[in-house]
Design an enzyme around this catalytic site. Sequence first.
Site, PDB file in Angstrom:
ATOM      1  N   LYS A  69      12.618   2.881  -1.406  1.00  0.00           N
ATOM      2  CA  LYS A  69      13.491   4.060  -1.292  1.00  0.00           C
ATOM      3  C   LYS A  69      14.711   3.723  -0.430  1.00  0.00           C
ATOM      4  O   LYS A  69      14.709   2.687   0.271  1.00  0.00           O
ATOM      5  CB  LYS A  69      12.698   5.229  -0.683  1.00  0.00           C
ATOM      6  CG  LYS A  69      12.080   4.935   0.682  1.00  0.00           C
ATOM      7  CD  LYS A  69      10.984   5.938   1.033  1.00  0.00           C
ATOM      8  CE  LYS A  69      10.413   5.665   2.425  1.00  0.00           C
ATOM      9  NZ  LYS A  69       9.227   6.512   2.699  1.00  0.00           N
ATOM     10  N   ARG A  74       3.571  17.657   5.581  1.00  0.00           N
ATOM     11  CA  ARG A  74       4.924  17.313   5.186  1.00  0.00           C
ATOM     12  C   ARG A  74       5.063  17.453   3.677  1.00  0.00           C
ATOM     13  O   ARG A  74       5.842  18.246   3.187  1.00  0.00           O
ATOM     14  CB  ARG A  74       5.202  15.876   5.641  1.00  0.00           C
ATOM     15  CG  ARG A  74       6.625  15.480   5.631  1.00  0.00           C
ATOM     16  CD  ARG A  74       6.798  14.052   6.106  1.00  0.00           C
ATOM     17  NE  ARG A  74       6.379  13.071   5.101  1.00  0.00           N
ATOM     18  CZ  ARG A  74       6.721  11.786   5.120  1.00  0.00           C
ATOM     19  NH1 ARG A  74       7.450  11.320   6.109  1.00  0.00           N
ATOM     20  NH2 ARG A  74       6.312  10.954   4.185  1.00  0.00           N
ATOM     21  N   TYR A  76      34.202   2.284  26.823  1.00  0.00           N
ATOM     22  CA  TYR A  76      34.462   3.687  27.144  1.00  0.00           C
ATOM     23  C   TYR A  76      33.616   4.154  28.324  1.00  0.00           C
ATOM     24  O   TYR A  76      32.495   3.698  28.512  1.00  0.00           O
ATOM     25  CB  TYR A  76      34.133   4.556  25.932  1.00  0.00           C
ATOM     26  CG  TYR A  76      34.983   4.260  24.722  1.00  0.00           C
ATOM     27  CD1 TYR A  76      36.313   4.671  24.674  1.00  0.00           C
ATOM     28  CD2 TYR A  76      34.462   3.566  23.639  1.00  0.00           C
ATOM     29  CE1 TYR A  76      37.102   4.405  23.562  1.00  0.00           C
ATOM     30  CE2 TYR A  76      35.242   3.294  22.524  1.00  0.00           C
ATOM     31  CZ  TYR A  76      36.563   3.714  22.488  1.00  0.00           C
ATOM     32  OH  TYR A  76      37.335   3.443  21.401  1.00  0.00           O
ATOM     33  N   MET A  80      32.482   1.426  17.893  1.00  0.00           N
ATOM     34  CA  MET A  80      32.405   1.468  16.435  1.00  0.00           C
ATOM     35  C   MET A  80      32.568   0.085  15.801  1.00  0.00           C
ATOM     36  O   MET A  80      31.858  -0.272  14.860  1.00  0.00           O
ATOM     37  CB  MET A  80      33.463   2.418  15.860  1.00  0.00           C
ATOM     38  CG  MET A  80      33.262   2.652  14.364  1.00  0.00           C
ATOM     39  SD  MET A  80      34.561   3.605  13.578  1.00  0.00           S
ATOM     40  CE  MET A  80      34.345   5.200  14.318  1.00  0.00           C
TER      41      MET A  80
HETATM   42  C1  LIG Z   1       8.202   5.795   3.169  1.00  0.00           C
HETATM   43  C2  LIG Z   1       6.815   5.955   2.649  1.00  0.00           C
HETATM   44  C3  LIG Z   1       5.959   4.854   2.550  1.00  0.00           C
HETATM   45  C4  LIG Z   1       6.301   3.497   3.139  1.00  0.00           C
HETATM   46  O1  LIG Z   1       6.162   3.574   4.533  1.00  0.00           O
HETATM   47  P1  LIG Z   1       6.293   2.256   5.441  1.00  0.00           P
HETATM   48  O2  LIG Z   1       5.969   2.725   6.810  1.00  0.00           O
HETATM   49  O3  LIG Z   1       7.710   1.819   5.334  1.00  0.00           O
HETATM   50  O4  LIG Z   1       5.363   1.257   4.893  1.00  0.00           O
HETATM   51  C5  LIG Z   1       4.755   5.029   1.910  1.00  0.00           C
HETATM   52  N1  LIG Z   1       4.378   6.234   1.436  1.00  0.00           N
HETATM   53  C6  LIG Z   1       5.146   7.325   1.561  1.00  0.00           C
HETATM   54  C7  LIG Z   1       4.659   8.625   1.028  1.00  0.00           C
HETATM   55  C8  LIG Z   1       6.386   7.228   2.181  1.00  0.00           C
HETATM   56  O5  LIG Z   1       7.146   8.318   2.328  1.00  0.00           O
END
Ligand SMILES: *Cc1c(COP(=O)(O)O)cnc(C)c1O
Length: 354
Positions: free
Chosen positions: A37, A132, A251, A298
């Site tokens: 993702k 979630r 800064y 930046m």
């Molecule tokens: C992002 C995610 C993963 C992968 O998690 P990692 O900690 O990067 O291995 C697996 N399952 C779900 C549902 C996720 O949202």
Amino acid sequence: MTSPDRALLTIDLDALAHNRAVVAAQAPGAEVAAVVKADGYGLGVGPIAHRLHAEGTRSFFVARSDEGEALRRALGSRSATIYVLDGLLTGTTDRMGAARLTPVLSTWAQVQHAQGARGLEVAVQVDTGMNRQGLTPAQALSLAAAPAGPAIRLLVSHLGSATDPAEPRNAQQLACFGDVRAAFPDVPASFAASAGAFLGPDYRYDMVRAGISLYGGGPEERPDPRLRAVATLTAPILDIRDLQPGDRVGYGSHFAAGRAMRVAVLAAGYGDGVIRAGMGRGRAWAAGAPRPILAINMDLTVVDLGDGEAPVGTHVELLGPHALLDDVASAAGTVAHEVLVRLGTRAERVYLGP
Ligand SMILES: *Cc1c(COP(=O)(O)O)cnc(C)c1O
């Protein structure tokens, strides 16, 4: 072409393959699916997915439907199942079909929606305690009892505290998942992400969903020597400056020199994904040693060179095999995942390995 004033992001696909093998060795008998993702955790879903497919990966997870479409295009004629974690939202059914994506249903409305989309294969996520995403266990059980539901290819749940093996929530979620899974005896199950895959055999089921561990993040949010760095961010030194006691850097008054010292000014900053919260706490690797990061702006980062010798133009490592991902993350008060997805597109990218 490498520009003299541009940060360099090197993505080591051989290290990716190595990390996949480490996860596979942790989960014998389970399929190792790859979570790609957010553009492959910011590292470029095309090259990442091509290499993982060549290493044997046949199941991929993305979050959004457009990420699934991009991955399907990138994979071309390679065969793979692409699971979409956001599920089946109104208006995405045709796109799921066209790109042959497998939505991970996680609300009852999505289940009903899928019932109207004949021929669509789906996965189902059940919420075992993360609050979630996912059907409640009761909803999942009524789905299992429904006479004609959608064709369920995979039963999924996700752990909320797997990075801490001592957390009682892990065993509670495991017990809950076991109960639900018993109602779907013929459906393969996937419970563990990266950290869960390292929790032991009970957590593996049929498929582990590896994300951060593929990219080098340790299962307990600290460096794991078995895993290799996939992303290396280096930046050239633009200038070396001498500071006198009391001189401030950058800064405000984040840093004032307490003594005479030499600092290196690097051509990378938070615009290149160097997380600003790491200033004053993180370390860059320069002239063979870790060097305190004094300021992150930046475009520029300033590090204390100490007694190190590094001429202008030398590249300093801000993330990689010495400035380790989990250390960079904890210095910035975040997780390895965020460090990677923030890398962005400003640094020049080079991929190593086939
Ligand atoms: C992002 C995610 C993963 C992968 O998690 P990692 O900690 O990067 O291995 C697996 N399952 C779900 C549902 C996720 O949202």
